[in-house]
Design an enzyme around this catalytic site. Structure first.
Site, PDB file in Angstrom:
ATOM      1  N   ASP A 190       7.217  -7.599  18.111  1.00 24.12           N
ATOM      2  CA  ASP A 190       5.996  -6.795  18.119  1.00 24.12           C
ATOM      3  C   ASP A 190       4.783  -7.558  18.629  1.00 24.12           C
ATOM      4  OD1 ASP A 190       7.307  -4.549  17.230  1.00 24.12           O
ATOM      5  OD2 ASP A 190       6.895  -4.939  15.113  1.00 24.12           O
ATOM      6  N   SER A 226      14.213  -6.912   9.603  1.00 26.87           N
ATOM      7  CA  SER A 226      12.861  -7.416   9.798  1.00 26.87           C
ATOM      8  C   SER A 226      12.657  -8.538   8.785  1.00 26.87           C
ATOM      9  CB  SER A 226      11.863  -6.279   9.594  1.00 26.87           C
ATOM     10  OG  SER A 226      10.599  -6.816   9.328  1.00 26.87           O
ATOM     11  N   ASP A 284       0.807  -5.919   4.532  1.00 27.59           N
ATOM     12  CA  ASP A 284       0.219  -7.025   5.292  1.00 27.59           C
ATOM     13  C   ASP A 284      -1.078  -6.645   6.000  1.00 27.59           C
ATOM     14  OD1 ASP A 284       2.088  -8.904   4.510  1.00 27.59           O
ATOM     15  OD2 ASP A 284       3.513  -8.288   6.051  1.00 27.59           O
ATOM     16  N   ARG A 329      -0.327 -14.630   3.880  1.00 30.48           N
ATOM     17  CA  ARG A 329      -1.194 -13.827   4.748  1.00 30.48           C
ATOM     18  C   ARG A 329      -2.672 -14.229   4.713  1.00 30.48           C
ATOM     19  NH1 ARG A 329       2.885 -13.222   7.140  1.00 30.48           N
ATOM     20  NH2 ARG A 329       3.941 -11.252   7.505  1.00 30.48           N
TER      21      ARG A 329
HETATM   22  N1  ARG Z   1       7.144  -6.662   0.536  1.00 32.24           N
HETATM   23  C1  ARG Z   1       6.727  -8.006   0.699  1.00 32.24           C
HETATM   24  C2  ARG Z   1       5.222  -8.089   0.589  1.00 32.24           C
HETATM   25  O1  ARG Z   1       4.561  -7.123   0.744  1.00 32.24           O
HETATM   26  C3  ARG Z   1       7.246  -8.616   1.979  1.00 32.24           C
HETATM   27  C4  ARG Z   1       6.688  -8.044   3.236  1.00 32.24           C
HETATM   28  C5  ARG Z   1       7.336  -8.629   4.395  1.00 32.24           C
HETATM   29  N2  ARG Z   1       6.485  -8.498   5.538  1.00 32.24           N
HETATM   30  C6  ARG Z   1       6.951  -8.298   6.755  1.00 32.24           C
HETATM   31  N3  ARG Z   1       6.071  -8.195   7.684  1.00 32.24           N
HETATM   32  N4  ARG Z   1       8.229  -8.195   7.018  1.00 32.24           N
HETATM   33  O2  ARG Z   1       4.678  -9.115   0.309  1.00 32.24           O
END
Ligand code: ARG
Length: 396
Positions: A12, A172, A121, A92
């Site tokens: 992406d 992913s 995110d 993040r």
């Molecule tokens: N569900 C987890 C969180 O919100 C992991 C998210 C994974 N992020 C990703 N872009 N694949 O912290």
């Protein structure tokens, strides 16, 4: 237009890089923040330049990640909804901060990231970026804005003559030192057991050693400092535990998770070091904190954890909570013995100079013993209110 793009090197963000250049004629500077995502980092810089970045930064933030984010999570026993050690949620705000610093330095007009409109995110990135960027810098999320799918990303790359990464990934993945998150594919059916191929850090039980692994982890004021009596650098500590505990099959998480944006999702994680350190840390707290401290700590821990999960690292409440968390962690020093065997982990020993456990007092055979009269008096007063309520209400 000068854009700073938070670039993971994945499908992406690669498509976004091309899109920004071709469609918007932008100059794109890519930033990759190394928080321990070993596999993903390979060839990132080359790819960024190949796809037309005017400049690329790879920032090693592993030490900062562990010392200022991960260890705070250990001190707070941070497990979201009781299970998820917050790997992605912790990384993040740090990634966003680093990206914002580059944007500032480069005088960018726009900061771009690759988050979708359905996940957590985007909240974490947007809010942290806003906290660090000048207000006239625009934040864009092309995947969210254009509702790009993975197929769209493949198309954008192919149409512009770029090779699409061959090993088309089934899942992913988001990886850093603290956890590896696995989403998508058959995992989207919450009744289906995650197949072995989804996991990379943790051995399947059939391949784990036939003898248990014993580790002694030493904490100093809530921070892990030694393994088996040997001082270990913070980043190494996490790596060693991921490797060794993972080899013994422990550290998988499978949960139905409540996202920030009102949805439930099925999340699978590998987090051997995180789960080991939090188990061990929480165990030591039970030995050194008074009952009331312990109860307060669990409430505070949960508020801290929810806040971080929800992308609110910038909330000043976090700093207040950390005052309380640190204050109690002043006594969380000592050693914890951990036994890992065939996918399970047990704490089998602990000791501390601040231990509130008094063997000479608890032992029935010797030492302090309350008189019958003392015990009766205590019990009478302890339950007085409950007995009163029962007699007034006439029910049991
Ligand atoms: N569900 C987890 C969180 O919100 C992991 C998210 C994974 N992020 C990703 N872009 N694949 O912290």
């Amino acid at each position: 237009m000068k854009v700073v793009l938070a670039y993971s090197g994945g499908l992406d963000t690669s498509a976004i890089l091309v899109l920004l250049r071709k469609k918007y004629n932008a100059e794109v500077i890519t930033v990759t923040v190394d928080v321990g995502q070993e596999e993903e980092l390979k060839g990132v810089e080359e790819r960024a330049y190949l796809l037309g970045a005017s400049k690329h930064y790879t920032i090693d933030a592993k030490k900062e990640f562990v010392e200022n984010y991960v260890f705070k999570a250990v001190k707070a026993n941070a497990l979201y909804e009781g299970k998820y050690p917050l790997g992605t949620a912790l990384a993040r705000p740090l990634i966003a901060k680093k990206v914002a610093e580059i944007a500032l330095k480069e005088g960018a007009d726009v900061v771009a990231h690759g988050c979708t409109g359905k996940g957590n995110d985007q909240v974490r990135f947007d809010l942290t970026l806003k906290a660090y960027l000048k207000p006239d810098v625009k934040i864009i999320a092309p995947v969210r804005e254009l509702k790009l799918t993975r197929m769209d990303s493949i198309k954008i790359l192919a149409e512009n003559g770029y090779e699409v990464p061959k090993q088309h990934k089934k899942y992913s993945i988001d990886e850093n030192l603290w956890s590896r998150s696995i989403e998508g594919g058959e995992l989207d059916d919450p009744f289906v057991e995650p197949p072995e191929e989804a996991f990379e850090w943790i051995q399947p039980l059939g391949k784990t050693p036939n003898e248990p692994l014993y580790l002694t982890i030493e904490f100093d004021k809530g921070v892990p400092t030694k393994i088996d009596g040997v001082k270990v650098d913070p980043v190494e500590m996490i790596k060693i535990l991921n490797r060794s505990v993972g080899m013994y099959g422990f550290g998988r998480v499978d949960l139905i998770e409540s996202r920030v944006v009102g949805l439930k999702s099925r999340e699978v994680y590998e987090a051997p070091a995180a789960l080991t350190l939090i188990e061990a840390h929480a165990d030591l707290e039970r030995m050194v904190l008074t009952p009331r401290e312990l109860r307060l700590k669990r409430l505070v821990d949960q508020v801290w954890t929810d806040l971080v999960y929800q992308g609110l690292w910038i909330d000043p409440t976090r700093v207040h909570l950390e005052k309380v968390i640190d204050s109690m962690n002043n006594y969380v020093s000592g050693e914890v013995r951990v036994k890992v065997y065939k996918g399970s982990l047990n704490i089998v020993g602990r000791r501390s100079a601040y231990s509130l456990y008094r063997r000479e007092v608890i032992d029935y055979n010797f030492g302090w013993y309350p008189s019958d009269e003392e015990a009766r008096g205590f019990i009478n007063i302890h339950g007085l209110y409950a007995l009163t309520a029962l007699s007034v209400r006439g029910s049991k």
